[in-house]
Design a protein around this motif. Sequence first.
Motif, PDB file in Angstrom:
ATOM      1  N   ASN A 161       0.825  -1.199   0.000  1.00  0.00           N
ATOM      2  CA  ASN A 161       0.000   0.000   0.000  1.00  0.00           C
ATOM      3  C   ASN A 161       0.861   1.252   0.000  1.00  0.00           C
ATOM      4  N   ALA A 162       2.060   1.171   0.573  1.00  0.00           N
ATOM      5  CA  ALA A 162       3.000   2.298   0.505  1.00  0.00           C
ATOM      6  C   ALA A 162       3.425   2.542  -0.942  1.00  0.00           C
ATOM      7  N   ASP A 163       3.643   1.464  -1.710  1.00  0.00           N
ATOM      8  CA  ASP A 163       3.957   1.605  -3.137  1.00  0.00           C
ATOM      9  C   ASP A 163       2.802   2.286  -3.862  1.00  0.00           C
ATOM     10  N   ARG A 164       1.595   1.827  -3.598  1.00  0.00           N
ATOM     11  CA  ARG A 164       0.418   2.396  -4.254  1.00  0.00           C
ATOM     12  C   ARG A 164       0.255   3.873  -3.912  1.00  0.00           C
ATOM     13  N   ALA A 165       0.486   4.218  -2.643  1.00  0.00           N
ATOM     14  CA  ALA A 165       0.388   5.617  -2.227  1.00  0.00           C
ATOM     15  C   ALA A 165       1.461   6.459  -2.909  1.00  0.00           C
ATOM     16  N   ALA A 166       2.658   5.903  -3.083  1.00  0.00           N
ATOM     17  CA  ALA A 166       3.744   6.632  -3.761  1.00  0.00           C
ATOM     18  C   ALA A 166       3.391   6.884  -5.224  1.00  0.00           C
ATOM     19  N   TRP A 167       2.776   5.911  -5.883  1.00  0.00           N
ATOM     20  CA  TRP A 167       2.360   6.105  -7.281  1.00  0.00           C
ATOM     21  C   TRP A 167       1.310   7.202  -7.369  1.00  0.00           C
ATOM     22  N   ALA A 168       0.375   7.190  -6.425  1.00  0.00           N
ATOM     23  CA  ALA A 168      -0.666   8.214  -6.406  1.00  0.00           C
ATOM     24  C   ALA A 168      -0.055   9.592  -6.163  1.00  0.00           C
ATOM     25  N   GLY A 213     -10.506  -1.010  -0.212  1.00  0.00           N
ATOM     26  CA  GLY A 213     -10.859  -1.763   1.006  1.00  0.00           C
ATOM     27  C   GLY A 213     -10.177  -3.112   1.060  1.00  0.00           C
ATOM     28  N   TRP A 214     -10.147  -3.809  -0.055  1.00  0.00           N
ATOM     29  CA  TRP A 214      -9.497  -5.129  -0.120  1.00  0.00           C
ATOM     30  C   TRP A 214      -8.002  -4.998   0.155  1.00  0.00           C
ATOM     31  N   GLN A 215      -7.365  -3.986  -0.422  1.00  0.00           N
ATOM     32  CA  GLN A 215      -5.927  -3.784  -0.230  1.00  0.00           C
ATOM     33  C   GLN A 215      -5.607  -3.411   1.219  1.00  0.00           C
ATOM     34  N   LEU A 216      -6.487  -2.646   1.863  1.00  0.00           N
ATOM     35  CA  LEU A 216      -6.274  -2.332   3.285  1.00  0.00           C
ATOM     36  C   LEU A 216      -6.322  -3.601   4.132  1.00  0.00           C
ATOM     37  N   ARG A 217      -7.309  -4.438   3.886  1.00  0.00           N
ATOM     38  CA  ARG A 217      -7.446  -5.691   4.654  1.00  0.00           C
ATOM     39  C   ARG A 217      -6.281  -6.633   4.370  1.00  0.00           C
ATOM     40  N   GLU A 218      -5.766  -6.586   3.156  1.00  0.00           N
ATOM     41  CA  GLU A 218      -4.667  -7.454   2.744  1.00  0.00           C
ATOM     42  C   GLU A 218      -3.429  -7.227   3.609  1.00  0.00           C
ATOM     43  N   ASN A 219      -3.234  -6.025   4.095  1.00  0.00           N
ATOM     44  CA  ASN A 219      -2.028  -5.697   4.858  1.00  0.00           C
ATOM     45  C   ASN A 219      -2.240  -5.680   6.366  1.00  0.00           C
ATOM     46  N   LEU A 220      -3.324  -6.281   6.841  1.00  0.00           N
ATOM     47  CA  LEU A 220      -3.567  -6.342   8.281  1.00  0.00           C
ATOM     48  C   LEU A 220      -2.750  -7.441   8.908  1.00  0.00           C
TER      49      LEU A 220
END
Length: 82
Positions: free
Chosen positions: A9-16, A75-82
């Motif tokens: 999710n950090a990668d995804r946030a960096a792309w955004a 939502g799915w990606q957030l749950r994926e990193n729990l």
Amino acid sequence: MTTTIEPTNADRAAWAKDALTIFTARTYSGDHPDSMHREDLETAIGDLIADLLHYASLQGFDSGHLVLQGCYHFGWQLRENL
């Protein structure tokens, strides 16, 4: 066999942030997300999302479906990193 590393999710946030940086450079007088006031940054994020939906609509996509799909993925990606 090739191993694929899934983005975090950090990668995804960096792309955004990269996309937002280009967007604010063109639409917010060259402001960089790191130096924007929180309220302006929030507005810029909403504006970028809206402009992506305008682009999708011009390409013939169902913008409402894309919003739902994006929220589902988020939502799915957030749950994926729990």
